[in-house]
Design a protein around this motif. Structure first.
Motif, short mmCIF file in Angstrom:
data_model
loop_
_atom_site.label_atom_id
_atom_site.label_comp_id
_atom_site.label_asym_id
_atom_site.label_seq_id
_atom_site.Cartn_x
_atom_site.Cartn_y
_atom_site.Cartn_z
N GLY A 22 -7.24 27.67 36.54
CA GLY A 22 -6.20 27.90 37.53
C GLY A 22 -5.22 28.98 37.09
O GLY A 22 -4.75 29.78 37.90
N ALA A 23 -4.93 29.03 35.82
CA ALA A 23 -3.97 30.01 35.30
C ALA A 23 -4.57 31.40 35.18
O ALA A 23 -3.86 32.39 35.32
CB ALA A 23 -3.45 29.55 33.94
N HIS A 24 -5.89 31.49 34.94
CA HIS A 24 -6.48 32.79 34.63
C HIS A 24 -7.57 33.24 35.58
O HIS A 24 -7.95 34.42 35.55
CB HIS A 24 -7.06 32.77 33.21
CG HIS A 24 -6.05 32.42 32.17
ND1 HIS A 24 -5.03 33.27 31.81
CD2 HIS A 24 -5.89 31.30 31.43
CE1 HIS A 24 -4.29 32.70 30.89
NE2 HIS A 24 -4.78 31.50 30.64
N ALA A 26 -7.98 31.97 39.12
CA ALA A 26 -7.83 31.62 40.53
C ALA A 26 -6.52 32.17 41.05
O ALA A 26 -5.63 32.54 40.28
CB ALA A 26 -7.87 30.09 40.71
N SER A 27 -6.41 32.21 42.36
CA SER A 27 -5.16 32.67 42.96
C SER A 27 -4.92 31.92 44.26
O SER A 27 -5.80 31.22 44.76
CB SER A 27 -5.20 34.18 43.22
OG SER A 27 -6.24 34.49 44.12
N GLY A 28 -3.72 32.05 44.77
CA GLY A 28 -3.38 31.43 46.04
C GLY A 28 -3.42 29.93 46.01
O GLY A 28 -3.06 29.30 45.01
N GLN A 31 -5.32 28.17 43.16
CA GLN A 31 -4.56 28.07 41.91
C GLN A 31 -3.66 26.84 41.94
O GLN A 31 -3.55 26.10 40.95
CB GLN A 31 -3.74 29.33 41.71
CG GLN A 31 -3.03 29.39 40.38
CD GLN A 31 -2.31 30.71 40.18
OE1 GLN A 31 -1.74 31.26 41.12
NE2 GLN A 31 -2.36 31.23 38.97
N GLU A 32 -3.02 26.59 43.07
CA GLU A 32 -2.15 25.42 43.21
C GLU A 32 -2.94 24.12 43.13
O GLU A 32 -2.50 23.16 42.52
CB GLU A 32 -1.35 25.50 44.51
CG GLU A 32 -0.29 26.57 44.51
CD GLU A 32 0.72 26.40 43.37
OE1 GLU A 32 1.21 25.27 43.18
OE2 GLU A 32 1.00 27.39 42.69
N LYS A 35 -3.87 23.57 39.52
CA LYS A 35 -2.68 23.19 38.74
C LYS A 35 -2.30 21.73 39.01
O LYS A 35 -2.08 20.96 38.07
CB LYS A 35 -1.52 24.12 39.09
CG LYS A 35 -0.25 23.82 38.34
CD LYS A 35 0.85 24.80 38.76
CE LYS A 35 2.16 24.46 38.07
NZ LYS A 35 3.23 25.37 38.48
#
Length: 114
Positions: A22-24, A26-28, A31-32, A35
């Motif tokens: 998630g930190a490195h 994924a996005s949007g 990512q949430e 996390k």
């Protein structure tokens, strides 16, 4: 309960993997989801290990299974699987809540024995 201990440890490892992805990677919203799933899964992997040390019977199982269902559905959606899996996520949440309630009963029962 050895299997629950092993599953709790593997659950913690999976939480670290998901959090790192998630930190490195994924996005949007993905990512949430990663996390959130990682946070809940890690907390409940540790809670399962503590509950096992307290002699709790059902809480560790609920923490591990609830964590896997809750976080697992978020992870799968983050990886592109259908969003209807989000309808399954609350089942994991209910198991996590039930695990805490069972742990409270274990603690109360232990306090009476003292």
């Amino acid at each position: 309960m050895r299997i629950v201990t092993i599953l709790a440890c593997l659950s913690g490892a999976l939480a670290v993997i998901a959090g790192a992805f998630g930190a490195h990677g994924a996005s949007g919203v993905a990512q949430e989801w990663l996390k959130t799933g990682a946070q809940y899964q890690m907390v409940h992997a540790v809670a399962a290990l503590v509950a096992l040390r307290m002699g709790a019977r059902w809480s560790p199982v609920m923490f591990v299974s609830g964590g896997l269902i809750f976080a697992g559905t978020l992870y799968l959606m983050a990886l592109g699987l259908p969003r209807w899996l989000g309808a399954v996520t609350p089942i994991g949440g209910v198991l996590l809540i039930a695990g805490w309630v069972c742990l409270a009963f274990t603690a109360a029962k232990s306090a009476r024995a003292d």
